[in-house]
Design an enzyme around this catalytic site. Structure first.
Site, PDB file in Angstrom:
ATOM      1  N   ASP A 232      42.006  50.857  -5.082  1.00 40.54           N
ATOM      2  CA  ASP A 232      42.831  50.142  -4.111  1.00 40.54           C
ATOM      3  C   ASP A 232      41.945  49.442  -3.095  1.00 40.54           C
ATOM      4  O   ASP A 232      40.885  49.942  -2.714  1.00 40.54           O
ATOM      5  CB  ASP A 232      43.746  51.125  -3.369  1.00 40.54           C
ATOM      6  CG  ASP A 232      44.842  51.650  -4.279  1.00 40.54           C
ATOM      7  OD1 ASP A 232      45.301  50.895  -5.159  1.00 40.54           O
ATOM      8  OD2 ASP A 232      45.221  52.825  -4.127  1.00 40.54           O
ATOM      9  N   HIS A 233      42.409  48.295  -2.654  1.00 41.00           N
ATOM     10  CA  HIS A 233      41.708  47.596  -1.581  1.00 41.00           C
ATOM     11  C   HIS A 233      42.031  48.312  -0.272  1.00 41.00           C
ATOM     12  O   HIS A 233      43.160  48.753  -0.075  1.00 41.00           O
ATOM     13  CB  HIS A 233      42.188  46.139  -1.533  1.00 41.00           C
ATOM     14  CG  HIS A 233      41.323  45.257  -0.698  1.00 41.00           C
ATOM     15  ND1 HIS A 233      41.388  45.241   0.670  1.00 41.00           N
ATOM     16  CD2 HIS A 233      40.373  44.369  -1.043  1.00 41.00           C
ATOM     17  CE1 HIS A 233      40.511  44.365   1.138  1.00 41.00           C
ATOM     18  NE2 HIS A 233      39.879  43.820   0.117  1.00 41.00           N
ATOM     19  N   PRO A 234      41.057  48.431   0.645  1.00 42.01           N
ATOM     20  CA  PRO A 234      41.343  49.166   1.881  1.00 42.01           C
ATOM     21  C   PRO A 234      42.323  48.456   2.809  1.00 42.01           C
ATOM     22  O   PRO A 234      42.852  49.075   3.734  1.00 42.01           O
ATOM     23  CB  PRO A 234      39.963  49.290   2.538  1.00 42.01           C
ATOM     24  CG  PRO A 234      39.117  48.234   1.908  1.00 42.01           C
ATOM     25  CD  PRO A 234      39.655  48.035   0.529  1.00 42.01           C
TER      26      PRO A 234
END
Lengths: 389, 389
Positions: A232-234
């Site tokens: 996941d992208h932060p």
């Protein structure tokens, strides 16, 4: 002005005396050799340990072959006076000295910087090491795993909620080697103007730390440590691996424009009108729910079709490829990223191609990886001619 | 020959016209600027999108600041004839044109390679892109996540038995930017001799693929895909994170010499006499058992003590550091890997230091990251002088 087909490779005429072994340094000198430099790899009588590492074919390590193309091998015993005298003579004729000893070792071998300056004031003395040549850890031995741990790299690599993780690739060796090659090429350009060499140094920790990019700038501005977030992208959603009818695809819809294209193509053009998903913050807080909605929409077609359709629509989309997939990929083949290099009696060795493409003087393998000491006679004979000439 | 303190930075006098935005290209031009090049960042009237990304302080993005030091900002509307005319004039005075559009976009904007050659035959035209400019995926949009997936990087990153994993760092952007900087510096050196420029290109996929190192050479020689092994080494034991009295340490005992030093220091000098652990193969097949034995021995002292003791004994040892730990580390401080750069009314911005250390002309921040269009007037005025001169 000369035409392209008369041009020589960028670093043609540059002589690199390469004292390095194993990985960071040999990768750097390979890059210089690929750009046309003459690389003289100095080996102890036992040879670079990588000659004995990895799987062999016809008695030859493909790992060694792939990191030592475009080099000559000269055996010198640097523990003997004779070996060191020969090295000094060689340095008179050299443009670059490359070493990856621990800081201070080269000086203790009889080659402190002031002696190198007096042997050859034009010499560029390049070092790759673990932690740099000043500071409390200078003398520490450094391996990639340690540099990944100490640099912060591992602190952000890994699934959310799981322990920190090393990358399987020896990234700290390779990044340091590449930075050093950049430093050397820059210093060579400067020397054309100024006439003097200088020392160039990169450490494995500094190199990979400089790749923390916005993770570092966000840390500096907020004071917070970045967290591990896996795939996941932060900050952004949707972004990650999604399920299609027959396998996963990687989608990076990291701005609203791309997100609109994605939603249009998968038949959810009105999703952004739903207040649950109207903003990135809203989407981010409902990531799992959004993931399920996308999976359901993507179940209507196959992976390959989605990759084609979404890319056509301007949505960055791909799939996780194994190395087998990578080298069967028509794009990688078009880019010639696997090459077969004849090695005499050892047969053809397959290795990675050239990541830097030059239009007029494309990189090529002018020399396969050398046998141990293969060029000792040739190079020493040229030194004798140099001395008597 | 001139003395060190009169020397200029290696790329002093080199003018880079930089059409890039976001990450791969701006990282490349930052590296060139750090080496002394004059970098003219051409921005649309809306500016590089990164100006709006990440946390801001005093109205300024620290992410933008950290990737755009040592650059001037000139606003040009390249959709207008006037903007493109100005770009053409600027290219007459330039040494390097850097772009990270999709392949073909620059030509469609009115700057195909043959026109660039006629504007300035010495121009080095450098491109960073996703997949390379030949092959079926040329037109695909590329983001780091996709390049990590397609290149094989993710296939080996991750814990054993778990799904493939992206690295949090945008490694494909940064590696491609660094390779491009190396290609440009090499081409500049070659141009001093040959007088002509050439095109230099690196893709995000090719760049990071070339970092597969021995994972690729082992794949080529065996035909097998490398597996994810988390923090364990795929071939060597002991190697990994071990428990001390008060925290974990990272140990890389990747050859017998280092292993003997390790076992001597932790009080298990005879372990290699035990047939269960006498060879690497034996140790590797009993990794968990060996791990427990080491943990028990290491429980007798603290993490910091073991790091000092084992490094003194010549065993590469460290610990996993968060970014907070990293920048408090006296080694990182001695290496000046965090620097504070004044940005006028915006205040000081902390950013990463320079990974390449040069002895005579150390890298420095000559210019803080520019305000949007800060140098438009200055640069256009110099063009008018050039045209009338």
């Amino acid at each position: 002005m000369i035409s392209g087909n008369e041009m020589k490779p960028p670093l043609d005429g540059i002589r690199v005396v390469d004292l390095t072994r194993v990985l960071s340094g040999p990768f750097c000198s390979m890059l210089l050799g690929d750009m046309g430099a003459e690389v003289i790899k100095i080996e102890s009588p036992a040879g670079d340990p990588v000659r004995g590492q990895g799987h062999h074919k016809n008695g030859f390590s493909w790992y060694f072959a792939s990191f030592n193309r475009n080099k000559k091998s000269v055996v010198l015993d640097l523990y003997s006076d004779e070996g060191r005298d020969t090295l000094a003579q060689l340095l008179e004729t050299a443009d670059v000295l490359l070493e990856n000893f621990r800081p201070g070792v080269l000086a203790r071998m009889g080659f402190p910087q002031d002696r190198l300056d007096s042997i050859n004031p034009r010499l560029i003395v390049a070092s790759v090491n673990g932690f740099g040549s000043t500071g409390p850890y200078t003398d520490r031995p450094a391996f990639d795993f340690i540099a990944q741990a100490m640099s912060g790299f591992m602190s952000v690599n890994g699934p959310a909620g799981e322990p920190p993780l090393r990358a399987a690739q020896p990234v700290t060796d390779l990044v340091a080697g590449l930075y050093t090659a950049f430093g050397i090429a820059s210093a060579l350009h400067g020397r054309n103007r100024d006439g003097v060499g200088q020392a160039v140094e990169t450490s494995m920790v500094n190199g990979v730390l400089s790749m923390m990019a916005y993770l570092a700038s966000e840390h500096f501005v907020t004071g917070e440590n970045p967290q591990r977030t896996g795939n996941d992208h932060p900050l952004v959603a949707p972004y990650g691996l999604y399920n299609t009818a027959d396998g996963q695809i990687a989608i990076a819809a990291s701005n609203d424009q791309i997100l609109r294209r994605l939603l249009g193509e998968i038949g959810l053009p009105n999703l952004l009108d739903d207040p649950r998903f109207a903003s990135n913050d809203a989407r981010f807080s409902r990531r799992a729910e959004l993931h399920d909605i996308l999976d359901a929409a993507l179940a209507t077609d196959t992976r390959e079709n989605w990759i084609a359709r979404l890319n056509r629509a301007g949505v960055p989309t791909g799939k996780v490829q194994t190395l087998k997939d990578v080298f069967e990929d028509p794009q990688i083949q078009a880019q010639e990223m696997a090459i077969d290099v004849p090695h005499g009696d050892r047969g053809d060795v397959r290795m990675l191609g050239f990541p830097v493409k030059l239009s007029r003087t494309p990189c090529e393998v002018r020399l396969p990886a050398p046998e141990l000491g293969e060029h000792t006679e040739e190079v020493l004979a040229s030194l004798r001619r140099h001395a008597s000439g």
